[in-house]
Design an enzyme around this catalytic site. Structure first.
Site, mmCIF file in Angstrom:
data_model
loop_
_atom_site.group_PDB
_atom_site.id
_atom_site.type_symbol
_atom_site.label_atom_id
_atom_site.label_comp_id
_atom_site.label_asym_id
_atom_site.label_seq_id
_atom_site.Cartn_x
_atom_site.Cartn_y
_atom_site.Cartn_z
ATOM 1 N N CYS A 90 39.007 41.800 33.610
ATOM 2 C CA CYS A 90 40.327 41.957 32.982
ATOM 3 C C CYS A 90 41.353 42.496 33.990
ATOM 4 O O CYS A 90 42.511 42.078 33.998
ATOM 5 C CB CYS A 90 40.239 42.910 31.791
ATOM 6 S SG CYS A 90 39.185 42.290 30.474
HETATM 7 C C1 BEZ Z 1 35.379 42.478 32.375
HETATM 8 O O1 BEZ Z 1 36.591 42.425 32.239
HETATM 9 O O2 BEZ Z 1 34.858 42.541 33.473
HETATM 10 C C2 BEZ Z 1 34.499 42.451 31.172
HETATM 11 C C3 BEZ Z 1 34.969 42.888 29.947
HETATM 12 C C4 BEZ Z 1 34.118 42.885 28.851
HETATM 13 C C5 BEZ Z 1 32.811 42.459 28.982
HETATM 14 C C6 BEZ Z 1 32.358 41.994 30.224
HETATM 15 C C7 BEZ Z 1 33.202 41.987 31.325
#
Ligand code: BEZ
Length: 211
Positions: free
Chosen positions: A45
């Site tokens: 994210c």
């Molecule tokens: C991420 O943004 O890396 C992420 C967010 C939720 C679950 C898995 C990865």
């Protein structure tokens, strides 16, 4: 509830990093990209939000407003914005909705309970100036999206609206396009004075108009 292509994008009122947003008023008569991400302070994210911030000028050029969403709290968004600036080299330059009561996520079907009943999936909605949903896309949590692809689809949608053309597989801005089947050959003569190449009667290729 799910939101599908052709639906009017549901209206909502929710807090954001830039104050309360009444969605339909905020959108005005502009194109909008509304996208959710699963959670603040997560690696993928963080890279996505930085990528969108870097592309802000490209969205502006196309008359598109960008709106991000997660179910995290507002204070949390502000702290995370500093991390995005530090690690991605771009500061948040568009509002992030703090959908803590999940009211917007529920309306748009951004929570897929069999994936996670607390986090939103990576949803994208492209909404046109008439508030109609023109594109939906869903990615899983561990796969960051390609935001150049979102820009490419917006270019295609805007060409369709402005010139009655469609875009072929893997098309890039500037390449040849396809005259939509609803335009007769007689009407096409007026619309496309430079002509076209008919590979089949239903597959008429022409130079991208307006480039
Ligand atoms: C991420 O943004 O890396 C992420 C967010 C939720 C679950 C898995 C990865």
């Amino acid at each position: 509830m799910s939101v599908r292509i052709g639906d009017i994008a549901p209206d909502f009122e929710q807090d954001s990093t830039e104050g309360k947003i009444k969605f339909h008023d905020w959108a005005g008569g502009k194109w909008v990209v509304l996208f959710s991400h699963p959670k603040n302070f997560t690696p993928v994210c963080t890279t996505e939000l930085g990528a969108v911030a870097k592309l802000k000028g490209e969205f502006d050029k196309r008359g598109v407003k960008v709106l991000g969403l997660s179910v995290d709290e507002l204070g949390n968004h502000d702290k995370w914005a500093d991390d995005i600036a530090e690690t991605q080299g771009a500061r948040l330059n568009f509002p992030l909705i703090a959908d803590t009561d999940k009211s917007v996520s529920d309306k748009y079907g951004m929570i897929h309970p069999n994936a996670s009943d607390t986090m939103t999936v990576r949803s994208v909605f492209v909404i046109d100036p008439n508030k109609k949903v023109r594109l939906t896309l869903t990615y899983p949590a561990a796969t960051g999206r390609n935001f150049d692809e979102i820009l490419r689809t917006i270019d295609s949608l805007q060409l369709t609206d402005n010139f009655s053309v469609a875009t072929p597989a893997d098309w890039k801005n500037g390449e040849d396009v396809i005259i939509v089947p609803s335009v007769s050959d007689d009407a096409a003569k007026e619309k496309f004075p430079k002509g076209w190449k008919a590979l089949k009667p239903y597959l008429r290729v022409t130079e991208q108009p307006g480039k």
